[in-house]
Design a protein around this motif. Structure first.
Motif, PDB file in Angstrom:
ATOM      1  N   LEU A 118       0.822  -1.205   0.000  1.00 55.30           N
ATOM      2  CA  LEU A 118       0.000   0.000   0.000  1.00 55.30           C
ATOM      3  C   LEU A 118       0.858   1.257   0.000  1.00 55.30           C
ATOM      4  CD1 LEU A 118      -2.780  -1.192   2.459  1.00 55.30           C
ATOM      5  CD2 LEU A 118      -2.986  -0.872  -0.019  1.00 55.30           C
ATOM      6  N   TYR A 119       2.040   1.199   0.608  1.00 60.33           N
ATOM      7  CA  TYR A 119       2.925   2.359   0.582  1.00 60.33           C
ATOM      8  C   TYR A 119       3.284   2.715  -0.856  1.00 60.33           C
ATOM      9  CZ  TYR A 119       6.669   5.578   1.769  1.00 60.33           C
ATOM     10  OH  TYR A 119       7.445   6.702   1.884  1.00 60.33           O
ATOM     11  N   VAL A 120       3.709   1.722  -1.610  1.00 57.05           N
ATOM     12  CA  VAL A 120       4.042   1.987  -3.014  1.00 57.05           C
ATOM     13  C   VAL A 120       2.804   2.432  -3.771  1.00 57.05           C
ATOM     14  CG1 VAL A 120       4.827   0.939  -5.171  1.00 57.05           C
ATOM     15  CG2 VAL A 120       6.029   0.439  -3.038  1.00 57.05           C
ATOM     16  N   SER A 121       1.692   1.746  -3.564  1.00 56.41           N
ATOM     17  CA  SER A 121       0.467   2.081  -4.285  1.00 56.41           C
ATOM     18  C   SER A 121      -0.009   3.497  -3.987  1.00 56.41           C
ATOM     19  CB  SER A 121      -0.628   1.073  -3.923  1.00 56.41           C
ATOM     20  OG  SER A 121      -1.816   1.350  -4.632  1.00 56.41           O
ATOM     21  N   LEU A 139       3.657   6.229  -4.367  1.00 59.47           N
ATOM     22  CA  LEU A 139       4.618   6.229  -5.468  1.00 59.47           C
ATOM     23  C   LEU A 139       4.053   5.808  -6.822  1.00 59.47           C
ATOM     24  CD1 LEU A 139       7.510   4.716  -3.358  1.00 59.47           C
ATOM     25  CD2 LEU A 139       7.583   6.952  -4.473  1.00 59.47           C
ATOM     26  N   GLU A 140       2.912   5.143  -6.835  1.00 59.30           N
ATOM     27  CA  GLU A 140       2.422   4.611  -8.108  1.00 59.30           C
ATOM     28  C   GLU A 140       1.972   5.712  -9.060  1.00 59.30           C
ATOM     29  OE1 GLU A 140      -0.465   1.073  -9.837  1.00 59.30           O
ATOM     30  OE2 GLU A 140       0.221   1.057  -7.763  1.00 59.30           O
ATOM     31  N   LEU A 174       3.586   6.309 -12.712  1.00 66.57           N
ATOM     32  CA  LEU A 174       2.777   6.216 -13.927  1.00 66.57           C
ATOM     33  C   LEU A 174       2.850   7.503 -14.732  1.00 66.57           C
ATOM     34  CD1 LEU A 174       0.839   4.553 -15.636  1.00 66.57           C
ATOM     35  CD2 LEU A 174      -1.043   5.417 -14.219  1.00 66.57           C
ATOM     36  N   ASP A 175       2.859   8.650 -14.045  1.00 68.90           N
ATOM     37  CA  ASP A 175       3.000   9.928 -14.755  1.00 68.90           C
ATOM     38  C   ASP A 175       4.304   9.966 -15.542  1.00 68.90           C
ATOM     39  OD1 ASP A 175       0.581  10.877 -13.848  1.00 68.90           O
ATOM     40  OD2 ASP A 175       1.439  12.076 -12.222  1.00 68.90           O
ATOM     41  N   MET A 176       5.374   9.489 -14.934  1.00 70.70           N
ATOM     42  CA  MET A 176       6.662   9.442 -15.637  1.00 70.70           C
ATOM     43  C   MET A 176       6.580   8.531 -16.857  1.00 70.70           C
ATOM     44  SD  MET A 176       9.447   9.102 -12.568  1.00 70.70           S
ATOM     45  CE  MET A 176       9.502  10.249 -11.195  1.00 70.70           C
ATOM     46  N   ARG A 225      11.180  11.804  -4.693  1.00 72.04           N
ATOM     47  CA  ARG A 225      12.208  12.207  -3.732  1.00 72.04           C
ATOM     48  C   ARG A 225      11.639  12.376  -2.324  1.00 72.04           C
ATOM     49  NH1 ARG A 225      14.054  14.463  -8.560  1.00 72.04           N
ATOM     50  NH2 ARG A 225      12.664  16.271  -8.394  1.00 72.04           N
ATOM     51  N   ARG A 226      10.340  12.628  -2.239  1.00 76.70           N
ATOM     52  CA  ARG A 226       9.711  12.733  -0.919  1.00 76.70           C
ATOM     53  C   ARG A 226       9.542  11.370  -0.264  1.00 76.70           C
ATOM     54  NH1 ARG A 226       3.529  14.895   0.363  1.00 76.70           N
ATOM     55  NH2 ARG A 226       3.613  14.497   2.620  1.00 76.70           N
ATOM     56  N   PHE A 227       9.115  10.366  -1.048  1.00 79.50           N
ATOM     57  CA  PHE A 227       8.705   9.098  -0.456  1.00 79.50           C
ATOM     58  C   PHE A 227       9.712   7.961  -0.615  1.00 79.50           C
ATOM     59  CE2 PHE A 227       4.576  11.275  -1.090  1.00 79.50           C
ATOM     60  CZ  PHE A 227       4.141  11.252   0.214  1.00 79.50           C
ATOM     61  N   LEU A 228      10.661   8.079  -1.540  1.00 76.96           N
ATOM     62  CA  LEU A 228      11.641   7.007  -1.697  1.00 76.96           C
ATOM     63  C   LEU A 228      12.567   6.833  -0.493  1.00 76.96           C
ATOM     64  CD1 LEU A 228      12.715   7.198  -5.458  1.00 76.96           C
ATOM     65  CD2 LEU A 228      11.509   5.322  -4.322  1.00 76.96           C
ATOM     66  N   PRO A 229      12.930   7.908   0.241  1.00 76.93           N
ATOM     67  CA  PRO A 229      13.836   7.690   1.381  1.00 76.93           C
ATOM     68  C   PRO A 229      13.309   6.687   2.407  1.00 76.93           C
ATOM     69  CG  PRO A 229      13.832  10.007   0.813  1.00 76.93           C
ATOM     70  CD  PRO A 229      12.752   9.362  -0.014  1.00 76.93           C
TER      71      PRO A 229
END
Length: 204
Positions: free
Chosen positions: A97-100, A103-104, A108-110, A134-138
Protein backbone atom coordinates in the motif's frame (compact mmCIF):
# COMPACT_ATOMS: atom_id res chain seq x y z
CA UNK A 1 -7.60 -22.86 -16.19
CA UNK A 2 -6.82 -19.40 -14.87
CA UNK A 3 -7.23 -16.69 -17.49
CA UNK A 4 -5.38 -13.35 -17.33
CA UNK A 5 -6.58 -10.47 -19.48
CA UNK A 6 -3.76 -8.09 -20.31
CA UNK A 7 -0.31 -8.00 -21.86
CA UNK A 8 3.09 -8.63 -20.35
CA UNK A 9 3.90 -4.91 -20.51
CA UNK A 10 0.75 -3.91 -18.64
CA UNK A 11 0.00 -4.39 -14.94
CA UNK A 12 -1.07 -7.89 -15.95
CA UNK A 13 2.63 -8.67 -16.17
CA UNK A 14 2.79 -8.50 -12.37
CA UNK A 15 0.03 -11.10 -12.17
CA UNK A 16 1.81 -13.34 -14.65
CA UNK A 17 5.07 -12.96 -12.70
CA UNK A 18 3.25 -14.26 -9.62
CA UNK A 19 1.64 -17.14 -11.52
CA UNK A 20 4.99 -18.16 -12.99
CA UNK A 21 6.57 -18.12 -9.54
CA UNK A 22 3.68 -20.12 -8.10
CA UNK A 23 3.89 -22.67 -10.91
CA UNK A 24 0.26 -22.17 -11.85
CA UNK A 25 -0.75 -22.70 -15.48
CA UNK A 26 -2.72 -19.88 -17.04
CA UNK A 27 -3.97 -18.52 -20.33
CA UNK A 28 -3.06 -14.99 -21.31
CA UNK A 29 -5.64 -12.98 -23.26
CA UNK A 30 -3.24 -10.44 -24.74
CA UNK A 31 -4.70 -6.93 -24.54
CA UNK A 32 -3.05 -3.52 -24.46
CA UNK A 33 -4.14 -0.76 -22.08
CA UNK A 34 -6.71 1.64 -23.56
CA UNK A 35 -7.09 -0.57 -26.63
CA UNK A 36 -10.36 -1.26 -28.42
CA UNK A 37 -10.78 -4.73 -26.85
CA UNK A 38 -10.81 -3.18 -23.36
CA UNK A 39 -13.85 -1.14 -24.40
CA UNK A 40 -15.81 -4.07 -25.83
CA UNK A 41 -19.09 -5.11 -24.25
CA UNK A 42 -17.64 -8.53 -23.53
CA UNK A 43 -14.69 -7.15 -21.59
CA UNK A 44 -16.66 -4.46 -19.78
CA UNK A 45 -18.95 -7.20 -18.50
CA UNK A 46 -15.88 -8.63 -16.75
CA UNK A 47 -14.31 -5.34 -15.70
CA UNK A 48 -16.62 -2.31 -15.85
CA UNK A 49 -13.63 0.03 -15.62
CA UNK A 50 -12.18 -1.23 -18.88
CA UNK A 51 -8.72 -1.47 -17.31
CA UNK A 52 -6.13 -4.23 -17.03
CA UNK A 53 -5.67 -6.78 -15.62
CA UNK A 54 -8.70 -8.95 -15.05
CA UNK A 55 -8.37 -12.47 -13.67
CA UNK A 56 -10.82 -15.32 -14.24
CA UNK A 57 -10.40 -18.34 -11.99
CA UNK A 58 -13.35 -20.69 -12.19
CA UNK A 59 -16.43 -18.75 -11.13
CA UNK A 60 -14.37 -15.85 -9.78
CA UNK A 61 -13.76 -12.76 -11.86
CA UNK A 62 -11.41 -10.31 -10.14
CA UNK A 63 -9.86 -6.97 -11.07
CA UNK A 64 -7.45 -4.59 -9.32
CA UNK A 65 -3.86 -5.79 -9.50
CA UNK A 66 -3.09 -5.97 -5.80
CA UNK A 67 -6.34 -7.77 -5.00
CA UNK A 68 -5.44 -10.34 -7.64
CA UNK A 69 -1.91 -10.76 -6.28
CA UNK A 70 -3.14 -11.16 -2.70
CA UNK A 71 -5.73 -13.70 -3.83
CA UNK A 72 -3.29 -15.79 -5.87
CA UNK A 73 -0.65 -15.90 -3.14
CA UNK A 74 -3.16 -16.99 -0.52
CA UNK A 75 -4.98 -19.53 -2.68
CA UNK A 76 -2.07 -21.13 -4.51
CA UNK A 77 1.09 -20.13 -2.67
CA UNK A 78 1.11 -22.39 0.41
CA UNK A 79 2.87 -19.35 1.98
CA UNK A 80 4.97 -18.79 -1.13
CA UNK A 81 4.77 -15.08 -2.02
CA UNK A 82 2.81 -14.64 1.22
CA UNK A 83 3.51 -15.10 4.95
CA UNK A 84 2.46 -17.39 7.77
CA UNK A 85 2.07 -14.86 10.57
CA UNK A 86 -0.30 -11.94 11.00
CA UNK A 87 2.64 -9.63 11.65
CA UNK A 88 4.34 -10.52 8.37
CA UNK A 89 1.06 -10.32 6.45
CA UNK A 90 0.68 -6.82 7.87
CA UNK A 91 4.10 -5.95 6.42
CA UNK A 92 3.03 -7.22 3.01
CA UNK A 93 -0.02 -4.97 3.15
CA UNK A 94 1.97 -2.04 4.55
CA UNK A 95 4.63 -1.97 1.83
CA UNK A 96 2.26 -2.86 -1.00
CA UNK A 97 0.00 0.00 0.00
CA UNK A 98 2.92 2.36 0.58
CA UNK A 99 4.04 1.99 -3.01
CA UNK A 100 0.47 2.08 -4.29
CA UNK A 101 -0.58 5.16 -2.32
CA UNK A 102 2.60 7.23 -2.40
CA UNK A 103 4.62 6.23 -5.47
CA UNK A 104 2.42 4.61 -8.11
CA UNK A 105 0.83 7.81 -9.44
CA UNK A 106 4.13 9.64 -10.00
CA UNK A 107 5.67 6.48 -11.48
CA UNK A 108 2.78 6.22 -13.93
CA UNK A 109 3.00 9.93 -14.76
CA UNK A 110 6.66 9.44 -15.64
CA UNK A 111 5.89 6.39 -17.76
CA UNK A 112 3.11 8.15 -19.67
CA UNK A 113 5.38 11.08 -20.44
CA UNK A 114 8.09 8.71 -21.66
CA UNK A 115 5.79 6.62 -23.84
CA UNK A 116 3.09 8.93 -25.13
CA UNK A 117 4.56 12.45 -25.41
CA UNK A 118 6.15 12.02 -28.87
CA UNK A 119 9.52 12.90 -27.39
CA UNK A 120 8.22 16.12 -25.85
CA UNK A 121 7.51 15.29 -22.21
CA UNK A 122 5.80 17.88 -20.04
CA UNK A 123 8.56 19.19 -17.77
CA UNK A 124 6.05 20.30 -15.13
CA UNK A 125 4.60 16.79 -14.90
CA UNK A 126 8.06 15.25 -14.60
CA UNK A 127 9.15 17.79 -11.99
CA UNK A 128 6.10 17.09 -9.87
CA UNK A 129 6.48 13.31 -10.22
CA UNK A 130 10.19 13.52 -9.41
CA UNK A 131 9.40 15.57 -6.32
CA UNK A 132 6.98 12.92 -5.11
CA UNK A 133 9.61 10.24 -5.67
CA UNK A 134 12.21 12.21 -3.73
CA UNK A 135 9.71 12.73 -0.92
CA UNK A 136 8.70 9.10 -0.46
CA UNK A 137 11.64 7.01 -1.70
CA UNK A 138 13.84 7.69 1.38
CA UNK A 139 11.44 5.69 3.58
CA UNK A 140 11.63 2.77 1.18
CA UNK A 141 15.40 3.16 0.89
CA UNK A 142 15.74 2.89 4.67
CA UNK A 143 13.46 -0.14 4.79
CA UNK A 144 15.59 -1.97 2.22
CA UNK A 145 18.89 -1.34 4.02
CA UNK A 146 20.43 -4.78 4.47
CA UNK A 147 17.34 -6.47 3.03
CA UNK A 148 16.73 -8.27 -0.27
CA UNK A 149 12.95 -8.13 0.08
CA UNK A 150 10.72 -5.36 1.31
CA UNK A 151 8.15 -7.08 3.54
CA UNK A 152 9.58 -10.41 4.73
CA UNK A 153 12.80 -12.40 4.48
CA UNK A 154 11.57 -13.99 1.27
CA UNK A 155 9.95 -12.92 -2.00
CA UNK A 156 6.34 -11.79 -1.63
CA UNK A 157 3.74 -10.09 -3.78
CA UNK A 158 4.83 -6.80 -2.18
CA UNK A 159 8.15 -7.14 -4.01
CA UNK A 160 6.55 -8.02 -7.33
CA UNK A 161 4.12 -5.11 -7.27
CA UNK A 162 6.39 -2.53 -5.66
CA UNK A 163 9.55 -3.04 -7.66
CA UNK A 164 7.76 -3.34 -11.00
CA UNK A 165 5.83 -0.13 -10.34
CA UNK A 166 9.06 1.70 -9.58
CA UNK A 167 10.61 0.20 -12.71
CA UNK A 168 8.28 2.52 -14.64
CA UNK A 169 10.29 5.41 -13.23
CA UNK A 170 13.53 3.72 -14.27
CA UNK A 171 12.16 3.20 -17.77
CA UNK A 172 11.26 6.89 -17.89
CA UNK A 173 14.81 7.88 -16.93
CA UNK A 174 14.47 8.75 -13.25
CA UNK A 175 17.89 8.73 -11.59
CA UNK A 176 17.87 6.23 -8.71
CA UNK A 177 21.53 6.80 -7.81
CA UNK A 178 20.57 8.45 -4.51
CA UNK A 179 18.55 5.32 -3.64
CA UNK A 180 20.92 2.38 -4.18
CA UNK A 181 18.90 -0.06 -2.08
CA UNK A 182 15.74 0.67 -4.05
CA UNK A 183 17.68 0.51 -7.30
CA UNK A 184 19.12 -2.91 -6.43
CA UNK A 185 15.66 -4.15 -5.41
CA UNK A 186 14.19 -3.11 -8.76
CA UNK A 187 17.03 -4.81 -10.62
CA UNK A 188 16.58 -8.03 -8.62
CA UNK A 189 12.92 -8.21 -9.57
CA UNK A 190 13.58 -7.38 -13.23
CA UNK A 191 16.25 -10.11 -13.35
CA UNK A 192 14.18 -12.68 -11.47
CA UNK A 193 13.73 -15.89 -13.51
CA UNK A 194 9.93 -15.50 -13.62
CA UNK A 195 10.25 -11.99 -15.03
CA UNK A 196 12.93 -13.03 -17.48
CA UNK A 197 10.67 -15.83 -18.71
CA UNK A 198 7.95 -13.28 -19.43
CA UNK A 199 10.40 -11.01 -21.25
CA UNK A 200 11.57 -13.91 -23.40
CA UNK A 201 7.96 -14.68 -24.27
CA UNK A 202 7.31 -11.03 -25.15
CA UNK A 203 10.31 -11.04 -27.48
CA UNK A 204 8.88 -14.11 -29.20
Amino acid sequence: MIKVHGGIFSRAGMVMFALEELGQPYEMVDMAPRSAPTRSEEYLALNPNGKLPTLQDGDLTLWETQAILFYLAQKYGDNKLWADSLEQVAEIYRWSLYVSNQLEVPALDMLIQAKYSDGKPDAAVLDKAGGEFRRFLPTLEARLEGRKYVACDHLTVADIHGALVLAWGKLAGFDFSDYPNVNSWIKRMLNHPAQQKLMARARG
